[in-house]
Design a protein around this motif. Sequence first.
Motif, mmCIF file in Angstrom:
data_model
loop_
_atom_site.group_PDB
_atom_site.id
_atom_site.type_symbol
_atom_site.label_atom_id
_atom_site.label_comp_id
_atom_site.label_asym_id
_atom_site.label_seq_id
_atom_site.Cartn_x
_atom_site.Cartn_y
_atom_site.Cartn_z
ATOM 1 N N PRO A 28 44.445 34.867 40.783
ATOM 2 C CA PRO A 28 43.531 35.895 41.292
ATOM 3 C C PRO A 28 42.092 35.538 40.971
ATOM 4 C CG PRO A 28 44.646 36.666 39.310
ATOM 5 C CD PRO A 28 45.288 35.356 39.672
ATOM 6 N N CYS A 29 41.227 35.585 41.976
ATOM 7 C CA CYS A 29 39.820 35.213 41.724
ATOM 8 C C CYS A 29 38.889 35.885 42.737
ATOM 9 C CB CYS A 29 39.653 33.695 41.765
ATOM 10 S SG CYS A 29 40.249 32.910 43.265
ATOM 11 N N ALA A 30 39.146 37.150 43.041
ATOM 12 C CA ALA A 30 38.287 37.866 43.984
ATOM 13 C C ALA A 30 36.853 37.952 43.464
ATOM 14 C CB ALA A 30 38.845 39.261 44.245
ATOM 15 N N LYS A 31 36.715 38.226 42.177
ATOM 16 C CA LYS A 31 35.370 38.318 41.581
ATOM 17 C C LYS A 31 34.662 36.984 41.663
ATOM 18 C CE LYS A 31 35.069 38.081 37.233
ATOM 19 N NZ LYS A 31 35.458 38.246 35.883
ATOM 20 N N GLU A 32 35.359 35.910 41.307
ATOM 21 C CA GLU A 32 34.750 34.578 41.318
ATOM 22 C C GLU A 32 34.385 34.135 42.739
ATOM 23 O OE1 GLU A 32 36.974 35.131 37.601
ATOM 24 O OE2 GLU A 32 37.455 35.451 39.722
ATOM 25 N N ALA A 33 35.224 34.505 43.731
ATOM 26 C CA ALA A 33 34.920 34.150 45.121
ATOM 27 C C ALA A 33 33.647 34.828 45.579
ATOM 28 C CB ALA A 33 36.092 34.530 46.028
ATOM 29 N N SER A 34 33.458 36.086 45.199
ATOM 30 C CA SER A 34 32.213 36.781 45.545
ATOM 31 C C SER A 34 31.028 36.189 44.789
ATOM 32 C CB SER A 34 32.340 38.273 45.234
ATOM 33 O OG SER A 34 33.158 38.922 46.180
ATOM 34 N N MET A 35 31.258 35.815 43.536
ATOM 35 C CA MET A 35 30.177 35.216 42.752
ATOM 36 C C MET A 35 29.686 33.918 43.376
ATOM 37 S SD MET A 35 31.390 35.691 38.794
ATOM 38 C CE MET A 35 31.114 37.217 37.885
ATOM 39 N N VAL A 36 30.621 33.054 43.767
ATOM 40 C CA VAL A 36 30.192 31.762 44.296
ATOM 41 C C VAL A 36 29.563 31.927 45.678
ATOM 42 C CG1 VAL A 36 32.370 31.048 45.420
ATOM 43 C CG2 VAL A 36 30.824 29.340 44.474
ATOM 44 N N LYS A 37 30.042 32.873 46.453
ATOM 45 C CA LYS A 37 29.411 33.141 47.748
ATOM 46 C C LYS A 37 27.979 33.608 47.530
ATOM 47 C CE LYS A 37 28.625 35.200 51.892
ATOM 48 N NZ LYS A 37 27.387 35.889 52.304
ATOM 49 N N LEU A 38 27.781 34.518 46.595
ATOM 50 C CA LEU A 38 26.451 35.025 46.281
ATOM 51 C C LEU A 38 25.529 33.916 45.796
ATOM 52 C CD1 LEU A 38 24.441 37.366 45.673
ATOM 53 C CD2 LEU A 38 25.563 37.572 43.433
ATOM 54 N N GLU A 39 25.975 33.168 44.807
ATOM 55 C CA GLU A 39 25.111 32.166 44.181
ATOM 56 C C GLU A 39 24.810 30.999 45.112
ATOM 57 O OE1 GLU A 39 23.483 32.109 41.080
ATOM 58 O OE2 GLU A 39 23.948 34.215 41.463
ATOM 59 N N ALA A 40 25.808 30.490 45.813
ATOM 60 C CA ALA A 40 25.593 29.319 46.654
ATOM 61 C C ALA A 40 24.709 29.632 47.857
ATOM 62 C CB ALA A 40 26.938 28.754 47.120
ATOM 63 N N THR A 41 24.890 30.795 48.452
ATOM 64 C CA THR A 41 24.087 31.112 49.643
ATOM 65 C C THR A 41 22.634 31.417 49.275
ATOM 66 O OG1 THR A 41 24.799 33.446 49.572
ATOM 67 C CG2 THR A 41 26.086 31.938 50.924
ATOM 68 N N GLU A 42 22.437 32.137 48.178
ATOM 69 C CA GLU A 42 21.052 32.391 47.744
ATOM 70 C C GLU A 42 20.377 31.086 47.324
ATOM 71 O OE1 GLU A 42 19.325 35.099 47.978
ATOM 72 O OE2 GLU A 42 20.889 36.538 48.525
ATOM 73 N N MET A 43 21.138 30.200 46.688
ATOM 74 C CA MET A 43 20.614 28.875 46.342
ATOM 75 C C MET A 43 20.193 28.117 47.596
ATOM 76 S SD MET A 43 21.579 25.433 46.642
ATOM 77 C CE MET A 43 23.333 25.571 46.960
ATOM 78 N N SER A 44 21.016 28.174 48.635
ATOM 79 C CA SER A 44 20.724 27.433 49.859
ATOM 80 C C SER A 44 19.434 27.910 50.507
ATOM 81 C CB SER A 44 21.898 27.583 50.834
ATOM 82 O OG SER A 44 21.799 26.680 51.903
ATOM 83 N N VAL A 45 19.193 29.212 50.462
ATOM 84 C CA VAL A 45 17.932 29.745 50.998
ATOM 85 C C VAL A 45 16.749 29.216 50.196
ATOM 86 C CG1 VAL A 45 16.567 31.852 51.308
ATOM 87 C CG2 VAL A 45 18.968 31.806 52.002
#
Length: 419
Positions: free
Chosen positions: A346-363
């Motif tokens: 189970p890693c729903a929290k981690e999946a949201s974390m990496v989506k948040l961090e990687a996309t904001e980083m990309s911007v």
Amino acid sequence: MTSSESETWQPKPPELLPPWHTPEREKLQEQARRFAMDEVLPVANELDPQKGEIPASLLSRLAELGYFGITVPAEQGGLGLGVFEYCMVSEELARAWMSTASILARSQGLGTAVLDAERRHDLLARSARGDWIGAIALSEPDAGSDLAGVSTRAVLDGDVWVVTGHKRWCGNAKAADFIQVLVRERDPEEGESRSAGLVNLLLEKERGQFPEGLSGYPIDKVGYHGFLTWDLQFDGVRIPKDNVIDQAKAAREDSDEEGEAAEQAGFAEAQKFLNTARVHTAARAVGLARAALEDSILYLQEREQFGHPIADFQALRFNVAEMAAQIEQSRAFYRQVAHLLDLGLPCAKEASMVKLEATEMSVRVTNQAMQLHGGNGYTTERQVERHWRDARLTTIFEGTSEIQKRIISDRLLPRSPLA
């Protein structure tokens, strides 16, 4: 010098390889990287300025390489690999053109979770061949992040569903072989959640056409070209009664378990689908940021001011160092979460974390890359503006950054009864 001539990546020595490295993954990554730079990038450079769609010839090459079936079981003709490989290939494709990485998500067994097992296996085989590429109609003008507010109606009339309503942000709708449509069969009863009565229906169609009762227009986007994104009107569209998509039930049908164990297998499969989408977005964001970094490294060596390449100036060199560090951090994070998904953890929290961090980083990184390019970065003569436009979208689609923060905080902080 063009970015297709750049190659800043080099294989790491064995002592620096991560624990999930295998020779097979390294070979797959190298293949995807060559394909992206040699075949995808030239098409992107030609068609993206025209807001053109991915050509059939490029779709055929993606199918030939097996990329539409990376996660489809080998017995159905897929590569039989995991989320890790799916995201790894997607990063490479996004480095050239994010749309090619995104079109992969519209296959991978999407639209195959029907309850007829024989038909499901046939659709999986079509998906692996690239003959079953779809679209998803979830959002509406008044229901985006809050999908419980979906109002598009499906009324059962004999052996067909009759669908009426308005959908928005449906990518690839007209070019697809099917559209997975989220509809409301009934209103929630007292005591039920707002999402009660929602069902996913499978609308099969011909590529390049809309069936009777369905019409729409393409939304004019700032970026994310390669396929069109549609605003759709459903006016009595008829869908066979049995074309109900249920990821969890389909997983239970395929499970050897019974009872509660089968229920848990189905729930886990449905949850994995959502988490995979978030990690896939993180991988695409990393690919875009890497593109911006590699283009910037080339430009800083090419551009001269005050008698020196501007790559000699310490302030700009430090910017590059910071960009590279942020990209590497996000890549390690998305691969870690992909690895957890493949282990079935189970890693729903981690999946949201990496989506948040990687996309904001990309911007941040693509924005800095435009700054490093100076005035040239604000022209269509350089690819960096494309990376910037596409990166900006990654913080919005597949759940906005604000939605990811809500998911993460809800798992860290219990809400009070009055909230």
